[in-house]
Scaffold this active site. Sequence first.
Site, short mmCIF file in Angstrom:
data_model
loop_
_atom_site.label_atom_id
_atom_site.label_comp_id
_atom_site.label_asym_id
_atom_site.label_seq_id
_atom_site.Cartn_x
_atom_site.Cartn_y
_atom_site.Cartn_z
N SER A 234 0.86 -1.18 0.00
CA SER A 234 0.00 0.00 0.00
C SER A 234 0.90 1.23 0.00
O SER A 234 1.83 1.32 0.80
CB SER A 234 -0.90 0.00 1.24
OG SER A 234 -1.84 1.06 1.15
N GLU A 235 0.63 2.17 -0.90
CA GLU A 235 1.57 3.27 -1.14
C GLU A 235 1.81 4.14 0.10
O GLU A 235 2.82 4.82 0.19
CB GLU A 235 1.06 4.14 -2.30
CG GLU A 235 -0.24 4.88 -1.98
CD GLU A 235 -1.04 5.21 -3.23
OE1 GLU A 235 -0.99 4.43 -4.19
OE2 GLU A 235 -1.71 6.24 -3.24
#
Lengths: 218, 231
Positions: free
Chosen positions: A53-54
């Site tokens: 997840s960024e």
Amino acid sequence: MTVQTIIQPQDREAPARRLARDIEDGWYVNLGVGMPTKVADMINDEREVVFHSENGILGMGPTPPEGEIDPWLVNAGKKPVTLLPGASLFHHADSFTMIRGGHIDLCVLGAFEVSQTGDLANWTTGGDELMPAVGGAMDLSVGAKRIWVLMQHNAKGGESKLVEACSYPLTAPGAVSRIYTDLGVFGVADGGFYVIDLAEGVSLGEARARTGAPLHAE
Amino acid sequence: MIDKRKYSLAEALEGISDGAVVMIGGFGAVGQPDALVDALAEIGPRDLTVIANNAGWSRETGIPRLMDLGLVRKIICSFPKGSEVFKSLYLAGKIELEIVPQGTLAERIRCAGAGIPAFYTATAAGTQLEKGKETREFDGRRYVMERALPADVALIEAWAGDRWGNLSYQGSGRNFNPVMATAAKLTICQVHELLDAPLDPNAIVTPGIFVNRIVQVKADSDRLIAAQRLA
């Protein structure tokens, strides 16, 4: 008694399930928001896939049940998530080093259009009335090892979303290698689309008729 | 003796002037230093340029509160959607927007902290966001030159800190905070736990050299849950 025609509702999740089948054991994968997010729940076998997840998570797990929500842990869509064994947490510069430095094996994104040369348009429809927002889409589409697009084959008005040249502003040129749609799986190579696999009940003729660029048999 | 602890938000925020460039950490509501931002809104410096990933989520708190009071001239961010206050100001032409891809935003901030004036990236090459920027080919691929993005002030949030300004984080609360801490002339941090004892050196993510002032604000988990429900 009147006879009603029963129209089978289209299985909207079938392309996501088809895509999930092609993800390999050990891959690090980033999933875009919307339908791509559902792919995570479709890997139900012995494969170990690490979801990124960024906002700084590797090893992201499913949505927690109500009552077990960690207020300090959200995904890129700002929704609550969990951590799986082997997970790690990090800051944005490290997270985008993973993305931009070619460390992520696969990124799955939605799109407005994909061109026959793999150009991706998925961040804005370009209308002046709209407020632009790009998030991490441009970074992911130039940095991940593979970009697979998961989308409906045709827009609501029927126009093909696989096109000769994108009419919407580009997210990245030449980025997409595969497209998973309700009609099948399509590759991009040597400046053209080709069929990898057609969905059940879809003929090559129908796929060609509903594609806005030449579609090669293989 | 080094003691970076402050005992009120007003004391922690002293000296922020009109026209300041202010970085604000956080991704969604997690890691967002809302108490510092709300206290800054009370103090009321004008013509601020805000650098953040998002434009906030609730009218009552954080970046939208600053905007609602007319204190923000410009925001530099990657994803302003979800902020009704920003949207209405933007559509009325009352606020400037510079859209930066999220990784480019993080790297521009990182470079400002690391003394690197500019860098080349493939992100945005061949798109409308490369307009007005120098481009160059390396090994057959097109890259865009991006400039470092420094700030006058960084407002950040961490989980725990000590009097030396060392910081540790919780969950997805790191996000932009450790990067922004390095890139401003004045870095001010709100922490859930301000410890009397030094933090375990093995657990420190942001070393105190990057932090000027630290103030304790107990974390508000109800606010974070409310933001998750709106997402």
